[in-house]
Design a protein around this motif. Structure first.
Motif, mmCIF file in Angstrom:
data_model
loop_
_atom_site.group_PDB
_atom_site.id
_atom_site.type_symbol
_atom_site.label_atom_id
_atom_site.label_comp_id
_atom_site.label_asym_id
_atom_site.label_seq_id
_atom_site.Cartn_x
_atom_site.Cartn_y
_atom_site.Cartn_z
ATOM 1 N N VAL A 159 0.838 -1.207 0.000
ATOM 2 C CA VAL A 159 0.000 0.000 0.000
ATOM 3 C C VAL A 159 0.869 1.251 0.000
ATOM 4 C CG1 VAL A 159 -1.598 1.374 1.399
ATOM 5 C CG2 VAL A 159 -2.010 -1.060 1.070
ATOM 6 N N TYR A 160 1.925 1.239 0.787
ATOM 7 C CA TYR A 160 2.777 2.420 0.918
ATOM 8 C C TYR A 160 3.547 2.695 -0.369
ATOM 9 C CZ TYR A 160 1.665 1.748 5.825
ATOM 10 O OH TYR A 160 0.985 1.603 7.009
ATOM 11 N N LEU A 161 3.960 1.631 -1.053
ATOM 12 C CA LEU A 161 4.699 1.811 -2.302
ATOM 13 C C LEU A 161 3.794 2.378 -3.390
ATOM 14 C CD1 LEU A 161 6.725 -1.545 -2.380
ATOM 15 C CD2 LEU A 161 7.236 0.571 -1.182
ATOM 16 N N ILE A 162 2.621 1.789 -3.549
ATOM 17 C CA ILE A 162 1.695 2.239 -4.589
ATOM 18 C C ILE A 162 1.194 3.642 -4.290
ATOM 19 C CG2 ILE A 162 -0.547 1.796 -5.657
ATOM 20 C CD1 ILE A 162 -0.026 -1.176 -5.308
ATOM 21 N N SER A 163 0.922 3.934 -3.022
ATOM 22 C CA SER A 163 0.422 5.254 -2.642
ATOM 23 C C SER A 163 1.451 6.336 -2.964
ATOM 24 C CB SER A 163 0.079 5.278 -1.150
ATOM 25 O OG SER A 163 -0.312 6.567 -0.743
ATOM 26 N N GLY A 164 2.696 6.099 -2.607
ATOM 27 C CA GLY A 164 3.740 7.080 -2.902
ATOM 28 C C GLY A 164 3.956 7.262 -4.389
ATOM 29 N N PHE A 165 3.900 6.152 -5.128
ATOM 30 C CA PHE A 165 4.086 6.231 -6.578
ATOM 31 C C PHE A 165 2.929 6.981 -7.229
ATOM 32 C CE2 PHE A 165 4.393 4.057 -10.851
ATOM 33 C CZ PHE A 165 5.594 4.649 -11.201
ATOM 34 N N ARG A 166 1.702 6.723 -6.766
ATOM 35 C CA ARG A 166 0.536 7.432 -7.321
ATOM 36 C C ARG A 166 0.594 8.929 -6.984
ATOM 37 N NH1 ARG A 166 -3.568 4.204 -5.679
ATOM 38 N NH2 ARG A 166 -3.575 3.139 -7.703
ATOM 39 N N TRP A 167 1.106 9.247 -5.805
ATOM 40 C CA TRP A 167 1.253 10.660 -5.434
ATOM 41 C C TRP A 167 2.161 11.384 -6.404
ATOM 42 C CZ3 TRP A 167 5.904 12.982 -4.101
ATOM 43 C CH2 TRP A 167 5.808 14.313 -3.677
ATOM 44 N N SER A 168 3.224 10.724 -6.866
ATOM 45 C CA SER A 168 4.138 11.370 -7.801
ATOM 46 C C SER A 168 3.457 11.684 -9.130
ATOM 47 C CB SER A 168 5.371 10.487 -8.036
ATOM 48 O OG SER A 168 5.029 9.309 -8.753
ATOM 49 N N PHE A 169 2.389 10.962 -9.449
ATOM 50 C CA PHE A 169 1.647 11.221 -10.678
ATOM 51 C C PHE A 169 0.603 12.332 -10.481
ATOM 52 C CE2 PHE A 169 3.530 7.346 -12.001
ATOM 53 C CZ PHE A 169 3.428 7.277 -13.387
ATOM 54 N N PHE A 170 -0.241 12.158 -9.458
ATOM 55 C CA PHE A 170 -1.437 12.985 -9.336
ATOM 56 C C PHE A 170 -1.445 13.904 -8.117
ATOM 57 C CE2 PHE A 170 -2.805 8.805 -11.151
ATOM 58 C CZ PHE A 170 -2.817 9.224 -12.469
#
Length: 253
Positions: free
Chosen positions: A205-216
């Motif tokens: 969850v933490y990896l995907i959340s941080g990666f999605r933050w970099s996009f949106f």
């Protein structure tokens, strides 16, 4: 640092990758297209937006992470397992090469292939949806760290595995379910409150959340927690690999 040894291992592993370059490129392109057809069209017709972002665009970071994680693990695990299987691992261990150089060579090649596939998926996604990246530097940082950390995990699995079936055990039964349950194709805020708390125990969850933050610019958990989680995971994998080479566990016997 023996850079010649590192380059030799790295080039050997990359040569194996480029022998199947057509398959390596075609497979993620087809898979990405199918995900957009199934998730983007079927589910996207029912879920127009997630927190102001079109559903097709929303699933791009999760789709990249799913493929990058599984590819990094599979490439790294096979890369170190095959020398064990045919016995050439003893030639590497008897050469004037320390374990750091061995790890850099194998893990570097696996991370490079995973990174290449991640870029291909990102490029493919632009043909289906509009993709914006608000924090490109952080996006690259999260992507590279994910490739390296899961390649390290794959390296550990390759040493642990006693047969080819065990190579697929962890990616199929552990990593893939964690990615699907880690908010790769949905926001955990869409879950009931109880399951939101349960989901926070899923490290993916933490990896995907941080990666999605970099996009949106949106995240389900704090960005600092995401970066700390991937740094901690990378450090843990390095510690395990150090212990493996120090004790010779499943390498010298």
């Amino acid at each position: 640092m023996n850079w010649i040894a590192i380059l030799a291992i790295y080039r050997f592993e990359m040569a194996r990758t480029f022998r199947t370059i057509f398959q390596s490129i075609l497979s993620p392109v087809i898979s990405t297209s199918l995900y957009f057809v199934v998730f983007g069209a079927a589910i996207g017709s029912r879920i127009a937006e997630v927190e102001g972002i079109s559903y097709g665009s929303f699933i791009v970071p999760g789709l990249i992470m799913l493929t990058v994680m599984t590819q990094a693990i599979s490439v790294a695990s096979f890369g170190i397992y095959f020398p064990k299987f045919i016995g050439t691992i003893y030639e590497i261990l008897s050469a004037p090469v320390n374990f750091i150089e061995i790890v850099i060579g194998y893990v570097g090649a696996a991370a490079t292939k995973a990174l290449m596939i991640g870029v291909i998926i990102l490029a493919t996604a632009t043909f289906f949806v509009e993709v914006r990246i608000e924090h490109p530097v952080w996006m690259v940082a999260f992507l590279v760290l994910t490739c390296i950390s899961f390649a390290l995990m794959g390296f550990i699995i390759g040493i642990w595995a006693r047969n080819f079936e065990q190579l697929q055990l962890v990616p199929l039964l552990v990593v893939t379910p964690l990615v699907f349950l880690g908010g790769s194709f949905y926001s955990i805020t869409m879950l009931p409150e109880f399951w939101q708390k349960v989901t926070l125990f899923n490290p993916v969850v933490y990896l995907i959340s941080g990666f999605r933050w970099s996009f949106f610019g949106m995240a389900d958990v704090a960005v600092g927690a995401s970066f700390a989680a991937i740094a901690l995971f990378t450090g843990l994998c390095l510690a395990v690999i150090w212990w493996i080479f120090r004790t010779g566990w499943r390498i010298r016997n």
